[in-house]
Design a protein around this motif. Structure first.
Motif: not given
Length: 410
Positions: A229-251
């Motif tokens: 909001e403070e710097y509208p001249y650059v597009t900024v966005g946040a993603g989500g956490p790792l959550g329960t993605d199945s790839r965590l089961l690999d680890v």
């Protein structure tokens, strides 16, 4: 991504896994840990329970006590991102205390999630989701990723965050991948964003490197939104956490294999408790870490007599044991166990510890569910019966008579 040959059924029939999460004041985050435990159980084919270091139940000691009657070996897998004080001090202390209490049991200790190819792939997917939302493509636009970790007083953990960011950058068309932290150490997120936009990217993707959708993840979102909001001249966005993605089961599967085969490798060459690092020489030897862990435990114990404290672990009014031995398991006992726990968590009146049990001697009449101190044994319990057992017996002390197999009195 587990590469070792899976163990035979005979080798794991008397083994369970304890998945240890940190614990959160947000129950949604704790449910993510329990979901991963259930998914890991389905993948490994052996019992997997969830335990928590703090802020949620059951505690590590309670979880081990719940598994102890049913198995002779427990393999602990830690759902921690990096090796900081919880991994190096708090969990080992709890495990050693459990070994002393359950001397006839073998308890293997696994490492944290750490740096793993599956996690790098998962982070790239999280970044791609934000790119689609922002309407940018890294092949044609200058996209910078800011990986925001929790932050630690352990330089080894902070260094792993830097390494993970570099691996995310290597071989991918990101313009830059920077590292920052929510707190404890620098650079913090807002400072990193200010430094990043000086390179004039078309878009900045902020990735919260958190497991659950808890307080810290929301803090990352809020600070990202404020900056956008403070710097509208650059597009900024946040993603989500790792959550329960199945790839965590690999680890987690890899960490389980390492633990049960005594092949765990920790980063001892850069551990502040083992080598002298500038600024951390007083920590060498681990005495300070163990003192901190003992003090941490004492603080939890001091809260036991205080109402409404999230650390308190008072003894429950009832203890429910679900037989998960071979015959009952084949009849659906794991599903009954999971549903009982779910309804108990959803209930405001239920004060009950629900654990697995070894054979209750009623093979062919199960799944068996025993409620103590009432001495009521339910037989032939189906998944759909769990709600009645909780709402009637555990909540209101009204026995579900048509399910009673036998009554044991003192």
């Amino acid at each position: 991504m587990t590469t070792e040959t899976p163990p035979s059924t005979a080798a794991i029939e008397d083994e369970a896994v304890l998945l240890i999460g940190h614990g959160s004041r947000r129950e949604r985050s704790n449910e993510q840990v329990r979901t991963l435990a259930a998914e890991l159980e389905r993948r490994l084919g052996i019992p997997v329970d969830a335990g928590f270091l703090e802020l949620a139940e059951p505690s590590i000691s309670e979880a081990i006590a719940g598994l102890a009657p049913a198995v002779s070996t427990i393999t602990v897998v830690q759902l921690s991102l990096f090796a900081a004080s919880h991994v190096k001090a708090d969990v080992p202390l709890a495990i050693e205390q459990a070994r002393a209490k359950h001397s006839d049991m073998t308890i293997h200790t696994g490492s944290h999630l750490g740096i793993h190819p599956a996690i790098v792939d998962l982070l790239e997917e999280r970044a791609s989701a934000v790119e689609r939302r922002l309407g940018v493509e890294r092949d044609t636009d200058a996209v910078t990723v800011v990986l925001c970790a929790r932050g630690s007083s352990d330089p080894d953990a902070n260094g792993d965050a830097q390494k993970l960011a570099r691996l995310l950058y290597e071989g991918r068309a990101f313009d830059r991948v920077e590292t920052c932290f929510v707190g404890v150490t620098e650079p913090e997120l807002t400072d990193a964003l200010h430094a990043t936009v000086k390179h004039r990217p078309d878009a900045v993707v902020v990735l919260p490197y958190m497991l659950g959708d808890g307080v810290l993840t929301q803090r990352v979102r809020d600070r990202t939104a404020d900056f956008d909001e403070e710097y509208p001249y650059v597009t900024v966005g946040a993603g989500g956490p790792l959550g329960t993605d199945s790839r965590l089961l690999d680890v987690l599967g890899d960490r389980w294999q390492e633990a049960r085969t005594d092949s765990v490798q920790m980063s001892c060459d850069t551990c502040k408790y083992k080598v002298e690092l500038d600024g951390y020489t007083e920590d060498v030897g681990g005495a300070r870490a163990m003192l901190r862990a003992l003090t941490h435990q004492a603080e939890h114990a001091d809260r036991d007599d205080i109402d409404d404290q999230p650390h308190a672990h008072d003894a429950p009014e009832k203890h429910v044991a679900v037989c998960t031995n071979q015959t009952c398991a084949a009849d659906g006992a794991p599903a009954v166990l999971e549903r009982l726990r779910q309804h108990a968590r959803d209930s405001e009146a239920c004060d009950t510890l629900i654990t697995r049990s070894s054979c209750l001697g009623r093979c062919g009449e199960g799944p068996m569910v025993a409620v103590y101190p009432d001495g009521i044994w339910y037989g032939g319990v189906e998944r759909a019966d769990a709600e009645r057992i909780v709402s009637s017996h555990l909540d209101r002390d009204r026995i579900v008579s048509e399910l009673v197999d036998q009554t044991l009195t003192s």
